[in-house]
Design an enzyme around this catalytic site. Structure first.
Site, PDB file in Angstrom:
ATOM      1  N   THR A 280       0.867  -1.195   0.000  1.00 43.78           N
ATOM      2  CA  THR A 280       0.000   0.000   0.000  1.00 43.78           C
ATOM      3  C   THR A 280       0.895   1.234   0.000  1.00 43.78           C
ATOM      4  O   THR A 280       1.906   1.281   0.701  1.00 43.78           O
ATOM      5  CB  THR A 280      -0.950   0.015   1.219  1.00 43.78           C
ATOM      6  N   PHE A 282       1.145   5.228   0.715  1.00 43.08           N
ATOM      7  CA  PHE A 282       0.509   6.276   1.537  1.00 43.08           C
ATOM      8  C   PHE A 282       1.110   7.628   1.154  1.00 43.08           C
ATOM      9  O   PHE A 282       2.289   7.705   0.789  1.00 43.08           O
ATOM     10  CB  PHE A 282       0.800   6.040   3.023  1.00 43.08           C
TER      11      PHE A 282
HETATM   12  O1  LIG Z   1      -7.399  -0.236   8.140  1.00 46.10           O
HETATM   13  C1  LIG Z   1      -6.186  -0.007   8.168  1.00 46.10           C
HETATM   14  O2  LIG Z   1      -5.406  -0.566   8.920  1.00 46.10           O
HETATM   15  C2  LIG Z   1      -5.650   1.012   7.280  1.00 46.10           C
HETATM   16  O3  LIG Z   1      -4.612   1.553   7.543  1.00 46.10           O
HETATM   17  C3  LIG Z   1      -6.398   1.317   5.999  1.00 46.10           C
HETATM   18  C4  LIG Z   1      -5.907   0.497   4.801  1.00 46.10           C
HETATM   19  C5  LIG Z   1      -6.534   1.072   3.496  1.00 46.10           C
HETATM   20  O4  LIG Z   1      -7.423   1.872   3.548  1.00 46.10           O
HETATM   21  O5  LIG Z   1      -6.102   0.626   2.406  1.00 46.10           O
HETATM   22  C6  LIG Z   1      -4.429   0.613   4.686  1.00 46.10           C
HETATM   23  C7  LIG Z   1      -3.659  -0.415   4.271  1.00 46.10           C
HETATM   24  C8  LIG Z   1      -4.245  -1.686   3.786  1.00 46.10           C
HETATM   25  O6  LIG Z   1      -4.299  -1.547   2.381  1.00 46.10           O
HETATM   26  C9  LIG Z   1      -5.608  -1.890   4.307  1.00 46.10           C
HETATM   27  C10 LIG Z   1      -6.323  -0.892   4.881  1.00 46.10           C
END
Ligand SMILES: O=C(O)C(=O)C[C@]1(C(=O)O)C=C[C@@H](O)C=C1
Length: 398
Positions: A280, A282
């Site tokens: 992911t 950010f």
């Molecule tokens: O729910 C979490 O732990 C988050 O940080 C959000 C979140 C997202 O929105 O994509 C962040 C990383 C992962 O992809 C899954 C969830």
């Protein structure tokens, strides 16, 4: 007459930089913020450090802890135009910076970073990867994290923008436009989803699995195989917290190993995601942009809309290739407020097209003339153009 001075957590004066006056109300006089040793923490009246205190000078001298309610009652009796006199009279002299302060500050030791979710969320991991010594501030929604930066409650926000399995996070693309924050960095994080449950609960006993919808989508194959009901909650760690605090015996959560530890759950299976390499990305957002450099690989993010006409999108993207600038990402979003554009066709009457915003990341710094020239060129076709940020790429290992 009583004068007041704040002592204690005075380490985030940089957080106040740029704010001309900080009026503490109560009919009192305002204080020159640049000279004031109040921490933002203190001013916001949140998480007030126990060491923070007010010293009452004058007839009586007492040290009392600060509460949020007190902030409203404080009357400053300080001449805002004479911070030096104020420092001398009230016996506050700023401590000189040491080399140690600089080291810890590069790790974010006095930075407050907002993220969406509760402790143990992947977004908190991302904040800690960017600023290992920062103070993380959980927020109920992404929107709250944006506002927390705008209102000076925190210094920065870290929000997910795309995932290697799920693609772009559209909501956060839209929020970038609704707010006036700047992208100052990015973090790429390997996301290992764990299936967890209360101690003693076996995999076969789990009838429903709670998590953030993005996390559930990233674990589609294995959850389908388990045949469980999927339940959306605000964040992955929040799911773990919910299972634990309600002592649920028929439910599991998809969250990080850190969340399992924080909320006392047992990990039943790791690597629940459809492909083990799950990343992911950010964005780090701040009130002020950083001054882009050329010392390392930079990326610039822009958003624009275009006039109608043959090949306009092609022409718009050509401004980058003409200058040997690589495009890293392109995302289109409908114009939410004005979805349809009415165009008069010469032979076929009027037509209504979807109208789009194009989010583009390109591989150059705004400090480079080729990037500046590309954007001046783009302005010739764009009906709207905004630079969201020019920031160092995250090239670290995930
Ligand atoms: O729910 C979490 O732990 C988050 O940080 C959000 C979140 C997202 O929105 O994509 C962040 C990383 C992962 O992809 C899954 C969830």
């Amino acid at each position: 007459m009583t004068s007041l001075m704040a002592v204690g957590t005075s380490n985030s004066i940089d957080g106040l930089f740029g704010l001309e006056r900080w009026d503490l109300g109560g009919g009192g006089r305002s204080l020159n913020a640049a000279a004031c040793p109040l921490s933002l923490k203190w001013v916001a009246g949140r998480n007030v450090d126990e060491k923070a205190c007010l010293k009452l000078a004058g007839d009586e001298t007492a040290i009392v802890p600060i509460s949020a309610a007190e902030l409203d009652r404080v009357t400053m009796n300080v001449d805002p135009l004479e911070p030096r006199k104020w420092n001398r009279e009230l016996n506050f002299l700023p401590k000189p910076l040491s080399a140690l302060d600089l080291v810890s500050s590069s790790q974010g030791s006095n930075v407050r970073v907002a993220y969406q979710g509760v402790p143990g969320a992947f977004s908190e991991d991302a904040a800690l990867k960017a600023y290992p010594m920062c103070e993380t501030v959980p927020c109920e929604q992404c929107e709250v994290a944006f506002k927390a930066v705008e209102l000076w409650v925190v210094d920065k926000a870290v929000l997910p923008i795309e995932n290697s399995l799920g693609g772009s996070i559209h909501r956060n693309h839209d929020l970038l436009l609704c707010h006036r924050l700047h992208i100052v960095g990015e973090v790429q994080l390997a996301v290992n989803h764990c299936l967890m449950a209360m101690p003693g609960v076996r995999k076969e006993e789990i009838k429903r699995v709670l998590s953030h919808p993005h996390a559930l989508a990233q674990c589609e194959f294995k959850l389908a195989k388990l045949g469980v009901i999927r339940q959306n909650v605000d964040d992955t760690a929040g799911a773990a917290q919910f299972v634990a605090s309600n002592n649920l015996k028929d439910a599991g959560a998809i969250a990080s190993a850190r969340a399992a530890e924080l909320y006392g759950l047992n990990i039943i299976e790791e690597n629940m995601q459809d492909f083990s390499h799950n990343i992911t990305r950010f964005l780090i957002l701040a009130r002020e942009p950083i001054i882009p450099g050329t010392d390392r690989p930079y990326k610039t993010s822009v958003v624009f809309s275009l006039d109608e006409g043959p090949g306009v999108l092609f022409k718009a993207l050509a401004v980058f290739s003409l200058r040997d600038i690589s495009l890293l990402k392109i995302e289109s979003r409908p114009q939410r407020k004005r979805p349809l554009r009415v165009v008069d066709g010469l032979n076929h009457g009027t037509a209504k097209y979807f109208d789009y915003l194009f989010y583009v990341d390109f591989e150059a710094s705004m400090a480079e003339p080729r990037a500046q020239n590309a954007l001046s060129h783009l302005q010739e076709f764009a009906t709207f153009l905004r630079v969201l940020g020019s920031y160092p790429r995250d090239l670290s290992d995930c």
